[in-house]
Design an enzyme around this catalytic site. Structure first.
Site, PDB file in Angstrom:
ATOM      1  N   TYR A  96      20.521  68.944  43.422  1.00  0.00           N
ATOM      2  CA  TYR A  96      20.145  67.965  44.334  1.00  0.00           C
ATOM      3  C   TYR A  96      20.654  68.041  45.832  1.00  0.00           C
ATOM      4  O   TYR A  96      21.928  67.928  45.806  1.00  0.00           O
ATOM      5  CB  TYR A  96      19.955  66.398  43.911  1.00  0.00           C
ATOM      6  CG  TYR A  96      19.434  66.593  42.560  1.00  0.00           C
ATOM      7  CD1 TYR A  96      18.285  66.312  42.382  1.00  0.00           C
ATOM      8  CD2 TYR A  96      20.212  66.346  41.551  1.00  0.00           C
ATOM      9  CE1 TYR A  96      17.720  66.034  41.085  1.00  0.00           C
ATOM     10  CE2 TYR A  96      20.027  66.194  40.189  1.00  0.00           C
ATOM     11  CZ  TYR A  96      18.660  66.118  39.816  1.00  0.00           C
ATOM     12  OH  TYR A  96      18.046  66.008  38.766  1.00  0.00           O
ATOM     13  N   HIS A 146      24.172  63.023  37.492  1.00  0.00           N
ATOM     14  CA  HIS A 146      23.607  62.451  36.401  1.00  0.00           C
ATOM     15  C   HIS A 146      24.263  63.274  35.301  1.00  0.00           C
ATOM     16  O   HIS A 146      24.819  64.331  35.192  1.00  0.00           O
ATOM     17  CB  HIS A 146      22.129  62.378  36.308  1.00  0.00           C
ATOM     18  CG  HIS A 146      21.656  63.247  36.528  1.00  0.00           C
ATOM     19  ND1 HIS A 146      21.289  64.402  35.197  1.00  0.00           N
ATOM     20  CD2 HIS A 146      20.647  64.065  37.470  1.00  0.00           C
ATOM     21  CE1 HIS A 146      20.454  65.433  35.547  1.00  0.00           C
ATOM     22  NE2 HIS A 146      20.108  65.225  37.194  1.00  0.00           N
ATOM     23  N   ASP A 149       8.662  64.589  36.168  1.00  0.00           N
ATOM     24  CA  ASP A 149       9.600  64.159  35.180  1.00  0.00           C
ATOM     25  C   ASP A 149       8.447  62.954  34.568  1.00  0.00           C
ATOM     26  O   ASP A 149       8.495  62.152  35.024  1.00  0.00           O
ATOM     27  CB  ASP A 149      10.758  63.505  35.562  1.00  0.00           C
ATOM     28  CG  ASP A 149      11.526  63.148  34.393  1.00  0.00           C
ATOM     29  OD1 ASP A 149      11.277  63.019  33.258  1.00  0.00           O
ATOM     30  OD2 ASP A 149      12.936  62.766  34.636  1.00  0.00           O
ATOM     31  N   ASP A 204       9.994  63.569  27.039  1.00  0.00           N
ATOM     32  CA  ASP A 204      10.401  63.523  28.295  1.00  0.00           C
ATOM     33  C   ASP A 204      10.769  64.823  28.866  1.00  0.00           C
ATOM     34  O   ASP A 204      11.806  65.450  28.432  1.00  0.00           O
ATOM     35  CB  ASP A 204      11.817  62.852  28.100  1.00  0.00           C
ATOM     36  CG  ASP A 204      12.574  62.474  29.183  1.00  0.00           C
ATOM     37  OD1 ASP A 204      12.015  62.653  30.285  1.00  0.00           O
ATOM     38  OD2 ASP A 204      13.789  62.016  29.166  1.00  0.00           O
ATOM     39  N   GLU A 212      14.158  69.905  32.426  1.00  0.00           N
ATOM     40  CA  GLU A 212      14.406  69.003  31.029  1.00  0.00           C
ATOM     41  C   GLU A 212      13.549  69.429  29.902  1.00  0.00           C
ATOM     42  O   GLU A 212      12.312  69.271  29.868  1.00  0.00           O
ATOM     43  CB  GLU A 212      14.123  67.386  31.701  1.00  0.00           C
ATOM     44  CG  GLU A 212      14.279  66.658  30.358  1.00  0.00           C
ATOM     45  CD  GLU A 212      14.292  65.049  30.868  1.00  0.00           C
ATOM     46  OE1 GLU A 212      13.476  64.782  31.771  1.00  0.00           O
ATOM     47  OE2 GLU A 212      15.049  64.283  30.226  1.00  0.00           O
ATOM     48  N   HIS A 262      15.072  56.339  26.622  1.00  0.00           N
ATOM     49  CA  HIS A 262      16.792  56.445  26.320  1.00  0.00           C
ATOM     50  C   HIS A 262      16.908  55.598  25.089  1.00  0.00           C
ATOM     51  O   HIS A 262      17.122  54.373  24.836  1.00  0.00           O
ATOM     52  CB  HIS A 262      17.538  55.819  27.707  1.00  0.00           C
ATOM     53  CG  HIS A 262      17.196  56.598  28.827  1.00  0.00           C
ATOM     54  ND1 HIS A 262      17.525  55.942  30.069  1.00  0.00           N
ATOM     55  CD2 HIS A 262      16.870  57.880  29.134  1.00  0.00           C
ATOM     56  CE1 HIS A 262      17.076  56.812  31.303  1.00  0.00           C
ATOM     57  NE2 HIS A 262      16.792  57.929  30.414  1.00  0.00           N
ATOM     58  N   ASP A 265      -3.623  34.129  34.853  1.00  0.00           N
ATOM     59  CA  ASP A 265      -3.986  34.440  33.463  1.00  0.00           C
ATOM     60  C   ASP A 265      -4.360  36.030  33.121  1.00  0.00           C
ATOM     61  O   ASP A 265      -4.612  36.524  32.056  1.00  0.00           O
ATOM     62  CB  ASP A 265      -5.154  33.904  32.908  1.00  0.00           C
ATOM     63  CG  ASP A 265      -6.376  34.418  33.765  1.00  0.00           C
ATOM     64  OD1 ASP A 265      -6.131  34.863  34.849  1.00  0.00           O
ATOM     65  OD2 ASP A 265      -7.652  33.794  33.598  1.00  0.00           O
ATOM     66  N   HIS A 304      20.308  62.585  26.680  1.00  0.00           N
ATOM     67  CA  HIS A 304      20.140  61.478  25.833  1.00  0.00           C
ATOM     68  C   HIS A 304      19.550  61.585  24.824  1.00  0.00           C
ATOM     69  O   HIS A 304      18.764  62.696  24.644  1.00  0.00           O
ATOM     70  CB  HIS A 304      19.580  60.352  26.939  1.00  0.00           C
ATOM     71  CG  HIS A 304      18.473  60.642  27.447  1.00  0.00           C
ATOM     72  ND1 HIS A 304      17.242  60.794  26.747  1.00  0.00           N
ATOM     73  CD2 HIS A 304      17.959  61.239  28.850  1.00  0.00           C
ATOM     74  CE1 HIS A 304      16.162  60.837  27.646  1.00  0.00           C
ATOM     75  NE2 HIS A 304      16.797  61.225  28.672  1.00  0.00           N
ATOM     76  N   ARG A 351      15.278  69.791  38.670  1.00  0.00           N
ATOM     77  CA  ARG A 351      15.944  69.278  37.145  1.00  0.00           C
ATOM     78  C   ARG A 351      14.858  70.047  36.314  1.00  0.00           C
ATOM     79  O   ARG A 351      13.729  70.298  36.486  1.00  0.00           O
ATOM     80  CB  ARG A 351      15.795  67.962  37.044  1.00  0.00           C
ATOM     81  CG  ARG A 351      16.345  67.505  35.953  1.00  0.00           C
ATOM     82  CD  ARG A 351      16.476  65.756  35.669  1.00  0.00           C
ATOM     83  NE  ARG A 351      15.354  65.055  35.894  1.00  0.00           N
ATOM     84  CZ  ARG A 351      14.931  64.420  37.137  1.00  0.00           C
ATOM     85  NH1 ARG A 351      15.960  64.453  37.878  1.00  0.00           N
ATOM     86  NH2 ARG A 351      14.132  63.612  37.243  1.00  0.00           N
ATOM     87  N   HIS A 354      15.284  58.303  40.621  1.00  0.00           N
ATOM     88  CA  HIS A 354      14.269  57.549  39.784  1.00  0.00           C
ATOM     89  C   HIS A 354      13.181  57.148  41.070  1.00  0.00           C
ATOM     90  O   HIS A 354      12.660  56.073  41.029  1.00  0.00           O
ATOM     91  CB  HIS A 354      14.756  56.317  39.211  1.00  0.00           C
ATOM     92  CG  HIS A 354      15.701  56.665  38.125  1.00  0.00           C
ATOM     93  ND1 HIS A 354      16.522  55.640  37.633  1.00  0.00           N
ATOM     94  CD2 HIS A 354      15.849  57.454  37.314  1.00  0.00           C
ATOM     95  CE1 HIS A 354      16.999  55.916  36.646  1.00  0.00           C
ATOM     96  NE2 HIS A 354      16.646  57.431  36.274  1.00  0.00           N
ATOM     97  N   GLU A 385      18.792  68.359  30.312  1.00  0.00           N
ATOM     98  CA  GLU A 385      18.524  68.145  31.688  1.00  0.00           C
ATOM     99  C   GLU A 385      19.180  68.231  32.793  1.00  0.00           C
ATOM    100  O   GLU A 385      19.211  67.451  33.430  1.00  0.00           O
ATOM    101  CB  GLU A 385      17.489  66.712  31.713  1.00  0.00           C
ATOM    102  CG  GLU A 385      18.362  65.595  31.355  1.00  0.00           C
ATOM    103  CD  GLU A 385      17.603  64.192  31.526  1.00  0.00           C
ATOM    104  OE1 GLU A 385      17.015  63.937  32.487  1.00  0.00           O
ATOM    105  OE2 GLU A 385      17.522  63.466  30.535  1.00  0.00           O
TER     106      GLU A 385
END
Ligand code: GLY
Ligand code: MN
Ligand code: MN
Length: 442
Positions: A392, A352, A262, A273, A411, A363, A39, A356, A409, A245, A388
């Site tokens: 890497y 990447h 991030d 972000d 951003e 996003h 529950d 965005h 990175r 990620h 951003e």
């Protein structure tokens, strides 16, 4: 809480939406509650379009827009229930939905007949159904079953099913250009987030765990009135930064690690972000500086370029151009720039995009292309984007061994204005000297 923000005008949003859908009917089910176990539920967050149009946060609710009806905005909500309210807190109920949330009429959602009858009635007068297919199979089945019932009621008219359009195509466009109230909320989320990144720079020390920094960020967000995270925080020490990620956040931070964070706070359904990278021991190594300065150059150059008339694709292409030049200088890539770009030689190091849309969702909604989806869309005042770029060098990467394990990175969140842009995230420093000073200030 933040005082003196312009209020969000939900009624204005609904009227705008109603004028765009004319002889149609639109349905928005609330986000479903997700059971975690027994529950106990996962944290509930209202679906963004549902909230955008109503400001209503309760589950088990439906919005019905029926522009032909004298009640064009109808809500179906949980009825008041003293036992449930004892456990879970106040329920607004149908009367409250009319009084406080602008519903022209409101009914209990617990008895499906109220919605089903209202929907079929609206559908019979409509030419188009606006409903987002593919989000929830139970809802898709319910809508199809009701459409079948409606089509039967038409008898032998020869008319077929109603075309189904995705309301996100309209709402994505509305959400893309921020009002003053929205830009203020984004700026506030950005300020809270920037402050949290600064405190992370101050407290991080060799020997701490990534999750300790993650916890400090959350403390700083909630302590400043943020409702929740805009997305799962990435707190990635050393080579973990090369996992785009990364969310485990459970590694011990070594003396020579860089830490990539991030993370973004959500404030009143608008999220920041921000990504920043800093050395755990307070001093960038020469190799870390090489890569950091390459990314910083690309990032700052893209920020300068972000203005009405440019597209996200222009920014991405520009980031690639700068990064390729820098990678050549660092002897990571060899050859002519045009060939390296044509062959996508940068991809192992920059896999990447450069940004965005940003808004209620990290996003965010909205087309990236012209209406015919044939040309990249130009930036316009009121849009908020991220910028951003990154580089890497994960384990086994093709670059020189001295760069292995470095992931960077940077951003920022950027509001496009008529004259250019306003960076909302300046509260989080990105120059090497400023970062080192902060890292050594505690
Ligand atoms: N934090 C997700 C992104 O930067 O797109
Ligand atoms: Mn982003
Ligand atoms: Mn991010």
């Amino acid at each position: 809480m933040k005082k003196n923000l312009h209020p969000v005008d939900f009624n204005h949003r609904r009227n705008q939406f109603l004028t765009k859908i004319k002889k149609s009917v639109a349905v928005f089910p609330a986000a479903p509650e997700m059971i975690r176990n027994n529950d106990v539920h996962h944290e509930y967050r209202q679906e963004s379009n549902f909230f955008y149009l109503s400001g209503f946060e309760e589950p088990n609710s439906i919005l019905l827009f029926d522009p032909q009806n004298k009640s064009p905005f109808q809500m179906f909500v949980q009825p008041k229930n003293p036992t449930k309210e004892l456990w879970e807190g106040p329920i607004v109920g149908p009367e409250g939905a009319k009084k406080h949330f602008g519903a022209n009429s409101a009914f209990p959602s617990t008895d499906p007949k109220y919605f089903d009858e209202a929907f079929i009635k609206a559908l019979l007068e409509a030419e188009v159904l606006y409903y987002r297919l593919g989000q929830n199979e139970d809802w898709d089945r319910r809508i199809f079953s009701l459409m079948k019932q409606a089509v039967r009621q038409l008898g032998r008219t020869g008319r077929g099913f109603w075309p189904i359009h995705d309301p996100n195509e309209i709402l994505g466009e509305m959400r893309l250009i921020k009002t003053r109230a929205e830009a203020e909320r984004l700026e506030h989320a950005a300020n809270i987030t920037a402050e949290a990144h600064v405190s992370a720079m101050k407290i991080a020390k060799p020997g701490m765990y990534e999750y300790e920094i993650e916890a400090a960020l959350y403390h700083a967000f909630r302590g400043q009135g943020a409702g929740r995270l805009g997305y799962g925080s990435i707190v990635a020490g050393g080579a973990n930064a090369c996992v785009l990620h990364y969310v485990a956040n459970n590694k011990k931070l070594d003396n020579q690690d860089l830490l990539l964070i991030d993370a973004g706070a959500e404030f009143e359904y608008y999220t920041a972000d921000i990504t920043r990278c800093f050395p755990i021991n307070g001093q960038f190594t020469q190799e870390q500086k090489d890569i950091y300065l390459a990314v910083l150059k690309a990032q700052k150059s893209c920020v300068k370029m972000a203005k009405p008339g440019k597209s996200m694709k222009d920014l991405h292409h520009h980031a690639i151009e700068v990064l390729v030049e820098e990678l050549k200088k660092l002897k990571v890539l060899k050859g002519t720039s045009s060939q390296l770009i044509k062959n996508k030689a940068y991809l192992p190091f920059y896999p990447h995009g450069t940004g965005h849309w940003l808004g209620m969702d990290v996003h965010d909604s909205g087309r990236y292309f012209s209406e015919n989806y044939d040309t990249p869309r130009k930036l316009e005042p009121g849009m908020v984007i991220t910028i951003e770029p990154g580089l890497y060098f994960g384990s086994g990467s093709k670059g020189p061994s001295k760069y292995q394990g470095i992931g960077i990175r940077i951003e920022d969140d950027v509001l496009i204005t008529t004259s250019g842009n306003k960076v909302l995230t300046t509260g989080a420093p990105k120059e090497i000297e400023e970062i080192e000073t902060l890292c050594n200030s505690n």
